[in-house]
Design a protein around this motif. Structure first.
Motif, PDB file in Angstrom:
ATOM      1  N   LEU A 167       0.849  -1.197   0.000  1.00 29.12           N
ATOM      2  CA  LEU A 167       0.000   0.000   0.000  1.00 29.12           C
ATOM      3  C   LEU A 167       0.884   1.246   0.000  1.00 29.12           C
ATOM      4  N   ASP A 168       1.622   1.444  -1.090  1.00 29.75           N
ATOM      5  CA  ASP A 168       2.464   2.629  -1.208  1.00 29.75           C
ATOM      6  C   ASP A 168       1.608   3.813  -1.635  1.00 29.75           C
ATOM      7  N   LEU A 169       1.694   4.908  -0.883  1.00 29.64           N
ATOM      8  CA  LEU A 169       0.928   6.115  -1.179  1.00 29.64           C
ATOM      9  C   LEU A 169       1.826   7.272  -1.589  1.00 29.64           C
ATOM     10  N   GLY A 170       3.068   6.966  -1.933  1.00 27.30           N
ATOM     11  CA  GLY A 170       4.016   7.998  -2.345  1.00 27.30           C
ATOM     12  C   GLY A 170       3.953   8.237  -3.840  1.00 27.30           C
ATOM     13  N   ALA A 171       3.644   9.468  -4.227  1.00 30.22           N
ATOM     14  CA  ALA A 171       3.483   9.792  -5.643  1.00 30.22           C
ATOM     15  C   ALA A 171       4.804  10.087  -6.329  1.00 30.22           C
ATOM     16  N   ALA A 172       5.886  10.219  -5.588  1.00 30.28           N
ATOM     17  CA  ALA A 172       7.156  10.641  -6.202  1.00 30.28           C
ATOM     18  C   ALA A 172       8.333   9.830  -5.679  1.00 30.28           C
ATOM     19  N   VAL A 173       8.131   8.518  -5.519  1.00 31.29           N
ATOM     20  CA  VAL A 173       9.205   7.680  -4.984  1.00 31.29           C
ATOM     21  C   VAL A 173       9.646   6.612  -5.974  1.00 31.29           C
ATOM     22  N   GLY A 174       9.124   6.654  -7.204  1.00 31.15           N
ATOM     23  CA  GLY A 174       9.548   5.708  -8.224  1.00 31.15           C
ATOM     24  C   GLY A 174       8.619   4.539  -8.438  1.00 31.15           C
ATOM     25  N   ASP A 175       7.530   4.457  -7.705  1.00 35.37           N
ATOM     26  CA  ASP A 175       6.565   3.374  -7.854  1.00 35.37           C
ATOM     27  C   ASP A 175       5.729   3.583  -9.118  1.00 35.37           C
ATOM     28  N   ASP A 176       5.077   2.521  -9.568  1.00 37.21           N
ATOM     29  CA  ASP A 176       4.173   2.589 -10.712  1.00 37.21           C
ATOM     30  C   ASP A 176       3.014   3.534 -10.381  1.00 37.21           C
TER      31      ASP A 176
END
Length: 246
Positions: free
Chosen positions: A37-46
């Protein structure tokens, strides 16, 4: 994850009708090293996976969720609807039951504030620099500007890196502690550190907030939470709060 699965959120009590809690790593669509459940918009996730994850959080909150572009400062944004572009702010305030606000973190302190009588809430990103910059004081001031009373505000200090884990140079510890003395700490291995949750509690109490709960979960040692100190490539979890529906 299936759509009808319940999102695992650590609930906190900020008063009647207030929806508030902290997410964990569990329950989302992201793949390693961001799982899940990644909620980071600017960490390199899809980006598609992150959007799906935010949709899960919004279903849990029962309303759209606004969040800011956090820059480790003291700026507060009062929002009445979800902005098309996240504002540059480290605290968001909402007085609308149709809008929740959120803070995203991976070691910094997520703080949720609510005056359930006035129906005003805030989500605050209280990292080292923001704490020194007065972001908590600014958020409380903005809440009062929307009709809240500091004496009625309840606070939940979420999971963050603990003083036992947050090693810093001795000069930095002294610099921060000059502004917020309660942050002075030592790691479990005996080196200088900062206890940011203790500093947050102290500032809130100095500002007149009588009800302050503090999570004991250390992001650095708890692999159920994201931690930038533990893994430089990682996701972000969130603190989310929604005003009560009248």
């Amino acid at each position: 994850m299936h759509e009808d699965d319940e999102l695992p959120v650590e609930l906190v009590d900020l008063g009647p009708g207030v929806r508030a809690g902290f997410t964990t790593r569990a329950g989302g669509f992201s793949r390693p090293p961001y799982a899940s459940l990644d909620l980071g918009a600017a960490v390199g996730d899809d980006p598609g996976a992150v959007r799906e994850n935010w949709s899960l959080v919004e279903r849990w909150a029962g309303a759209p969720v606004a969040y800011g572009r956090q820059v480790h400062g003291g700026t507060v944004a009062v929002v009445g609807s979800r902005p098309a572009d996240p504002p540059e702010a480290d605290a968001l305030v909402s007085a609308s039951p149709d809008l929740a606000v959120a803070v995203v973190v991976a070691d910094c302190v997520p703080v949720l504030l609510a005056d359930p009588v006035a129906g005003v809430v805030a989500a605050v990103h209280a990292g080292r620099r923001g704490l020194v910059a007065g972001v908590l004081q600014a958020a409380l001031g903005a809440m009062v500007g929307q009709g809240a009373s500091t004496e009625r505000v309840r606070a939940a200090v979420g999971p963050a890196i603990a003083g036992a884990s947050y090693e810093v140079p001795a000069e930095l510890r002294a610099e921060v502690a000059r502004v917020v003395p309660a942050t002075w700490s030592t790691t479990s291995w005996g080196t200088p550190s900062l206890d940011l949750p203790a500093g947050v509690r102290a500032v809130l109490e100095q500002e007149g907030v009588a009800s302050v709960s503090v999570s004991t979960r250390d992001t650095f040692t708890d692999d159920r939470l994201f931690s930038f100190r533990r893994a430089a490539v990682t996701g972000r979890f969130a603190g989310v709060v929604r005003p009560p529906v009248r």
